[in-house]
Design a protein around this motif. Structure first.
Motif, short mmCIF file in Angstrom:
data_model
loop_
_atom_site.label_atom_id
_atom_site.label_comp_id
_atom_site.label_asym_id
_atom_site.label_seq_id
_atom_site.Cartn_x
_atom_site.Cartn_y
_atom_site.Cartn_z
N UNK A 5 -11.95 9.45 -26.46
CA UNK A 5 -13.37 9.83 -26.55
C UNK A 5 -14.31 8.80 -25.93
N UNK A 6 -13.85 7.57 -25.71
CA UNK A 6 -14.71 6.57 -25.09
C UNK A 6 -14.81 6.77 -23.58
N UNK A 7 -13.97 7.63 -23.03
CA UNK A 7 -14.01 7.98 -21.61
C UNK A 7 -14.07 9.50 -21.46
N UNK A 8 -15.14 10.14 -21.92
CA UNK A 8 -15.19 11.62 -21.88
C UNK A 8 -15.32 12.16 -20.46
N UNK A 9 -14.80 13.37 -20.27
CA UNK A 9 -14.93 14.07 -18.99
C UNK A 9 -15.42 15.49 -19.27
N UNK A 10 -15.85 16.17 -18.22
CA UNK A 10 -16.24 17.58 -18.33
C UNK A 10 -15.38 18.41 -17.39
N UNK A 11 -15.35 19.71 -17.64
CA UNK A 11 -14.60 20.61 -16.77
C UNK A 11 -15.10 20.54 -15.33
N UNK A 12 -16.42 20.44 -15.17
CA UNK A 12 -16.97 20.36 -13.81
C UNK A 12 -16.51 19.10 -13.09
N UNK A 13 -16.49 17.99 -13.81
CA UNK A 13 -16.06 16.72 -13.22
C UNK A 13 -14.60 16.79 -12.78
N UNK A 14 -13.76 17.36 -13.64
CA UNK A 14 -12.35 17.51 -13.31
C UNK A 14 -12.17 18.40 -12.09
N UNK A 15 -12.91 19.52 -12.04
CA UNK A 15 -12.81 20.44 -10.91
C UNK A 15 -13.23 19.78 -9.60
N UNK A 16 -14.27 18.96 -9.65
CA UNK A 16 -14.76 18.30 -8.44
C UNK A 16 -13.71 17.33 -7.89
N UNK A 17 -13.14 16.49 -8.75
CA UNK A 17 -12.13 15.55 -8.24
C UNK A 17 -10.88 16.29 -7.78
N UNK A 18 -10.55 17.40 -8.45
CA UNK A 18 -9.43 18.22 -8.03
C UNK A 18 -9.68 18.80 -6.65
N UNK A 19 -10.91 19.23 -6.41
CA UNK A 19 -11.27 19.75 -5.10
C UNK A 19 -11.17 18.69 -4.02
N UNK A 20 -11.71 17.50 -4.31
CA UNK A 20 -11.67 16.40 -3.34
C UNK A 20 -10.22 16.02 -3.02
N UNK A 21 -9.38 15.94 -4.04
CA UNK A 21 -7.98 15.58 -3.83
C UNK A 21 -7.29 16.54 -2.88
N UNK A 22 -7.55 17.84 -3.07
CA UNK A 22 -6.86 18.84 -2.26
C UNK A 22 -7.44 18.98 -0.86
N UNK A 23 -8.64 18.51 -0.64
CA UNK A 23 -9.17 18.46 0.72
C UNK A 23 -8.64 17.24 1.46
N UNK A 24 -8.33 16.17 0.72
CA UNK A 24 -7.77 14.97 1.33
C UNK A 24 -6.28 15.12 1.62
N UNK A 25 -5.54 15.68 0.66
CA UNK A 25 -4.08 15.69 0.74
C UNK A 25 -3.51 16.29 2.03
N UNK A 26 -3.98 17.45 2.52
CA UNK A 26 -3.37 18.03 3.72
C UNK A 26 -3.61 17.22 4.99
N UNK A 27 -4.61 16.36 4.99
CA UNK A 27 -4.92 15.61 6.21
C UNK A 27 -3.72 14.79 6.67
N UNK A 28 -2.98 14.21 5.72
CA UNK A 28 -1.85 13.35 6.06
C UNK A 28 -0.51 13.95 5.64
N UNK A 29 -0.48 15.27 5.45
CA UNK A 29 0.80 15.92 5.15
C UNK A 29 1.15 15.98 3.69
N UNK A 30 0.15 15.91 2.79
CA UNK A 30 0.41 15.98 1.36
C UNK A 30 0.41 17.40 0.83
#
Length: 389
Positions: A250-275
């Motif tokens: 609880x000292x490091x809370x997150x929201x669904x929107x925050x999780x979705x945003x980082x998930x989106x960024x990860x998947x836009x980065x991953x294919x660039x180098x074959x991930x």
């Protein structure tokens, strides 16, 4: 399950704890190997993706997640995409994998930036959310027992060692399990010792991979791989992981929107180098936590190892993995499932809540997205007194 950060009251002047890199974090770093390794092996051996690209991007994303969230919010292969890709074999191209990743990244980034996901998550009651966790936990337990059947004797010894050391703070269970797994693999197959002599240093830098995507690959990747993943990601890697993180840390809370945003960024980065397409699956957090992780340090440790192996030993990666028995990976997956399933214990004592919990969990074993919808329907039926249980 031991208690974690149970004091929800924080001193506003007190800075939330940062990452640690002690032996508990090192042990917890390997708590998600039961899901990580089978998918990575499938992508490399069946789809023929370059191990360097897969390991390099995974390592970078794990380090990024650990530094940003400072809790064990994991990076995992997307299971529906990975399962469909590996099952499809030669019919699935690397371009389709990368296309699915780009689509997934854009989808979750846009959804997170528009701020709609927090509202969606509020529709679900605790029994629905805990039902998803219970269903996912049972999936892990079932898959873990299947993997353990490949060498039942080794699995039983691994289970006994893990149960015996599970709460031992001086000797982390995961360290003992890894050492036992390597020893068991070499004893069962002594020829591996000779084969390991072929492991060699082979430094390479990842290559730009988006040029492998054709228009045909891109749209096939969306239709065949990307779209079927959406409900699973919503239930497991957006709503469930948010609930689990906020319950445990609880000292490091997150929201669904925050999780979705980082998930989106990860998947836009991953294919660039074959991930590969990745997500913040709740099962991964359960695995890391079960074996000792309490901060993002565990992710940084694992990410650093994958990064070094990818850059320096990618050509020998599958050979390195061959010494670790599938039955021991099954033990890891089994305990991650237990950690997830036991979180459903606080659902309450109302019979209707248990019905919603079990219906959600039951359908989630089939498909987590369908389980989420089934739980919502049951929840509303009982709330509106359309029928009673």
């Amino acid at each position: 399950m031991h208690k974690i950060h149970m004091n929800n009251k924080k001193n506003p002047k007190q800075k939330p704890p940062g990452n640690r890199y002690d032996r508990s974090e090192w042990a917890g770093a390997f708590g998600d190997l039961g899901t990580l390794i089978p998918f990575i092996v499938g992508y490399i051996s069946i789809i023929k993706l370059d191990p360097l690209g897969v390991l390099f991007t995974f390592g970078i994303l794990l380090i990024g997640s650990g530094l940003y969230y400072k809790t064990p919010i994991p990076v995992q292969p997307m299971k529906a995409i990975g399962g469909a890709a590996i099952a499809g074999g030669a019919a699935i191209t690397s371009g389709m994998i990368f296309g699915a990743g780009i689509f997934t990244g854009l989808f979750w980034l846009i959804l997170g930036l528009t701020g709609k996901l927090n509202s969606i998550s509020k529709i679900a009651s605790k029994p629905v959310l805990r039902g998803i966790m219970l269903g996912l936990g049972l999936i892990f337990i079932i898959e873990g027992t299947k993997m353990m059947q490949t060498d039942f004797l080794i699995a039983v010894i691994g289970l006994a060692l893990t149960f015996f050391l599970l709460t031992n703070k001086r000797i982390p269970a995961m360290f003992v399990l890894i050492i036992f797994g390597i020893a068991a693999g070499l004893i069962r197959n002594p020829e591996l010792i000779k084969e390991l002599a072929n492991v060699h240093f082979d430094f390479r830098l990842p290559q730009y991979s988006l040029g492998q995507i054709t228009y045909s690959d891109f749209f096939k990747g969306i239709l065949i791989l990307g779209i079927p993943q959406i409900p699973l990601t919503l239930g497991n890697a957006v709503i469930a992981i948010t609930q689990e993180n906020n319950r445990l840390f609880p000292e490091h809370p997150v929201t669904e929107n925050k999780i979705a945003i980082t998930q989106g960024i990860m998947n836009l980065f991953s294919p660039i180098f074959g991930g590969i397409p990745v997500c913040h699956g709740a099962g991964g957090m359960a695995g890391h936590v079960r074996f000792g992780a309490r901060t993002g340090g565990s992710l940084i440790i694992l990410g650093g190892i994958l990064l070094i192996v990818g850059l320096c030993f990618s050509s020998s990666f599958l050979l390195l993995l061959s010494i670790f028995p599938a039955s021991v990976l099954g033990v890891v997956l089994f305990f991650a499932g237990l950690e997830l399933a036991v979180s459903a214990r606080d659902v309450g004592s109302d019979k209707g809540d248990y019905y919603v919990l079990l219906i959600t969990a039951g359908f989630s074993i089939w498909n987590i997205g369908i389980g989420f919808v089934a739980g919502l329907i049951m929840q509303e039926m009982l709330k509106r007194k359309i029928f009673k249980v």
